[in-house]
Design a protein around this motif. Structure first.
Motif, PDB file in Angstrom:
ATOM      1  N   GLN A  72       0.834  -1.197   0.000  1.00  0.00           N
ATOM      2  CA  GLN A  72       0.000   0.000   0.000  1.00  0.00           C
ATOM      3  C   GLN A  72       0.873   1.253   0.000  1.00  0.00           C
ATOM      4  O   GLN A  72       1.835   1.365   0.750  1.00  0.00           O
ATOM      5  CB  GLN A  72      -0.912  -0.008   1.225  1.00  0.00           C
ATOM      6  N   GLY A  73       0.526   2.174  -0.885  1.00  0.00           N
ATOM      7  CA  GLY A  73       1.274   3.416  -1.007  1.00  0.00           C
ATOM      8  C   GLY A  73       2.288   3.427  -2.130  1.00  0.00           C
ATOM      9  O   GLY A  73       2.767   4.498  -2.506  1.00  0.00           O
ATOM     10  N   ARG A 114       3.557   2.815  -6.162  1.00  0.00           N
ATOM     11  CA  ARG A 114       2.958   3.291  -7.405  1.00  0.00           C
ATOM     12  C   ARG A 114       3.117   2.256  -8.517  1.00  0.00           C
ATOM     13  O   ARG A 114       3.992   1.390  -8.468  1.00  0.00           O
ATOM     14  CB  ARG A 114       3.581   4.620  -7.834  1.00  0.00           C
ATOM     15  N   PRO A 122     -10.849   5.398  -9.962  1.00  0.00           N
ATOM     16  CA  PRO A 122     -10.656   4.161  -9.182  1.00  0.00           C
ATOM     17  C   PRO A 122     -10.393   2.985 -10.113  1.00  0.00           C
ATOM     18  O   PRO A 122     -11.028   2.839 -11.158  1.00  0.00           O
ATOM     19  CB  PRO A 122     -11.986   3.994  -8.434  1.00  0.00           C
ATOM     20  N   TYR A 136      -8.534  -1.272  -5.786  1.00  0.00           N
ATOM     21  CA  TYR A 136      -7.177  -1.586  -5.351  1.00  0.00           C
ATOM     22  C   TYR A 136      -6.191  -0.456  -5.619  1.00  0.00           C
ATOM     23  O   TYR A 136      -5.100  -0.456  -5.054  1.00  0.00           O
ATOM     24  CB  TYR A 136      -6.673  -2.856  -6.040  1.00  0.00           C
ATOM     25  N   ALA A 137      -6.544   0.484  -6.492  1.00  0.00           N
ATOM     26  CA  ALA A 137      -5.623   1.577  -6.797  1.00  0.00           C
ATOM     27  C   ALA A 137      -6.415   2.766  -7.325  1.00  0.00           C
ATOM     28  O   ALA A 137      -7.575   2.639  -7.741  1.00  0.00           O
ATOM     29  CB  ALA A 137      -4.574   1.143  -7.816  1.00  0.00           C
ATOM     30  N   ILE A 138      -5.767   3.932  -7.289  1.00  0.00           N
ATOM     31  CA  ILE A 138      -6.329   5.180  -7.812  1.00  0.00           C
ATOM     32  C   ILE A 138      -5.347   5.731  -8.833  1.00  0.00           C
ATOM     33  O   ILE A 138      -4.139   5.777  -8.585  1.00  0.00           O
ATOM     34  CB  ILE A 138      -6.549   6.220  -6.694  1.00  0.00           C
ATOM     35  N   LEU A 165      -1.739   4.840  -7.708  1.00  0.00           N
ATOM     36  CA  LEU A 165      -1.357   4.750  -6.301  1.00  0.00           C
ATOM     37  C   LEU A 165      -2.123   3.573  -5.678  1.00  0.00           C
ATOM     38  O   LEU A 165      -3.356   3.556  -5.688  1.00  0.00           O
ATOM     39  CB  LEU A 165      -1.673   6.040  -5.564  1.00  0.00           C
ATOM     40  N   GLU A 207      -3.943   1.367  -3.130  1.00  0.00           N
ATOM     41  CA  GLU A 207      -4.692   1.643  -1.914  1.00  0.00           C
ATOM     42  C   GLU A 207      -4.962   0.385  -1.089  1.00  0.00           C
ATOM     43  O   GLU A 207      -5.267   0.480   0.095  1.00  0.00           O
ATOM     44  CB  GLU A 207      -6.038   2.299  -2.274  1.00  0.00           C
ATOM     45  N   ARG A 208      -4.887  -0.798  -1.722  1.00  0.00           N
ATOM     46  CA  ARG A 208      -5.188  -2.034  -1.007  1.00  0.00           C
ATOM     47  C   ARG A 208      -4.200  -3.114  -1.425  1.00  0.00           C
ATOM     48  O   ARG A 208      -3.883  -3.244  -2.610  1.00  0.00           O
ATOM     49  CB  ARG A 208      -6.621  -2.478  -1.293  1.00  0.00           C
TER      50      ARG A 208
END
Length: 374
Positions: free
Chosen positions: A109-110, A112, A135, A144-146, A180, A182-183
């Motif tokens: 998480q976090g 790229r 999203p 899972y990501a942005i 990015l 997120e999960r």
């Protein structure tokens, strides 16, 4: 004296053994285990999302032709406190896009990832556009990501009043490190006591060789070939480490791979690829070229002066058939791929004709290989 004679006899026997011609052994391609297998649980996950690219210089979607773009734009503006319902929107600087990405195994998480962007409507180019927050969903529907950022394209489009120039595909682009995470995907590899190795090219012989190489390295039977594509590896009880340490050790082992004899044919491009184990029995081949030429040369018939006739066109067709004869050519039984290629090249035929000949040889039973047509 007896000892001396015994030494001479042993020396002579050893010399005779060394002088016996040894059979030639043909080895296949050797590769590391990590290059020919996939590890269970270590895989990428595909993500997809729908978003908007803004900032285009008049090359975006036509809102009348792409109603989904108009609806998405209105919904986005309403979330930002701008009411555009019932208004006539004519902007051409917005494009609806599909965003895709691959979530690598064990991504945290976090961190790229790179994302790809492709136009969904009738946008002409994504040059200079910026993707708004999008999203990215997995197959389970969870986010899972942005993704967000400036879109980079590999082509361009220039329009004039009477002509336009297009280079590459300007309606697709990429955002480097634009996603990015997120999960995270919950999978603890180090806690596993057993894993399966999946062969990328399934084969019974290669599967067994991998298991033997692993067992020889560990010293106890820990690997078992379950089928042509799967080898199960168990963590030994006395191993000093976890499953990650074991995989680190065995993935560097060298294994001789083996594959069935196969010929791959792409009829669209005329490409033929043969494996090293392709063999052919002695066969005779004859191939003739039939050329049919059709030429149209219509003539114009004019009526006589001061007559009531009309000008007419009379068709005239010339057909020429040319058949080039060819004698039987012998393709002898081959013991190597080079000799087989030399025998087929001796026929002096084009690759597309060679495709039909290979299929005919296979039908006759003289080709000991599988033919796969793409």
């Amino acid at each position: 004296m007896a000892k001396f004679n015994l030494k001479r006899a042993l020396f002579g026997l050893l010399t005779a053994v060394l002088l016996i011609p040894q059979p030639s052994i043909s080895y296949g391609a050797a590769a590391r285990i990590k290059d020919i297998v996939d590890i269970e649980g270590v895989r990428d996950n595909q993500l997809i999302g729908y978003g908007l690219v803004v900032g285009l210089n008049g090359t975006g979607d036509g809102l009348n032709n792409s109603p989904f773009t108009k609806q998405s734009l209105q919904a986005m503006l309403e979330r930002l406190g701008v009411n555009t319902r019932g208004e006539n929107m004519r902007t051409a600087n917005v494009a609806a896009v599909m965003v895709t990405a691959n979530l690598s195994a064990f991504s945290t998480q976090g961190s790229r990832l790179d994302v790809n962007v492709a136009a969904l409507g009738d946008a002409k180019s994504l040059q200079g556009g910026t993707l708004l927050v999008t999203p990215l969903l997995g197959a389970d529907g969870e986010v899972y990501a942005i993704a967000q950022g400036a879109v980079t394209i590999n082509g361009f489009r220039v329009d004039g009043d009477a002509a336009s120039v297009v280079s590459g595909v300007p309606t697709t682009g990429r955002i480097s490190s634009g996603g990015l995470i997120e999960r995270e995907i919950g999978f603890v590899l180090g806690a596993q006591r057993t894993l399966r190795l999946a062969l990328r090219n399934p084969d019974f012989t290669t599967s067994r060789r991998i298991a033997l190489a692993i067992n020889d390295f560990i010293g106890i039977p820990s690997a078992t070939p379950e089928d042509p594509a799967t080898i199960r590896v168990n963590l030994p009880r006395n191993f000093n480490g976890n499953i990650v340490d074991l995989l680190t050790d065995i993935e560097q082992l060298i294994v001789e791979t083996d594959l069935p004899a196969k010929i791959v044919i792409d009829e669209n491009s005329g490409i033929i690829v043969m494996g090293k184990d392709v063999r052919v029995s002695t066969v005779a081949v004859a191939q003739s070229n039939l050329t049919v030429t059709i030429a149209e040369s219509p003539t114009v018939v004019q009526p006589n002066p001061l007559s009531l006739g009309q000008t007419a066109v009379e068709p005239r067709t010339d057909i020429n058939v040319d058949e080039a004869g060819s004698n039987l050519a012998m393709v002898r039984e081959s013991v190597s791929l080079q000799q087989l290629v030399d025998g087929l090249n001796a026929l002096g035929i084009a690759p597309r004709d060679l495709i039909a000949i290979l299929q005919a040889i296979k039908a006759s039973g003289a080709l000991q290989a599988e033919i796969e047509v793409l």
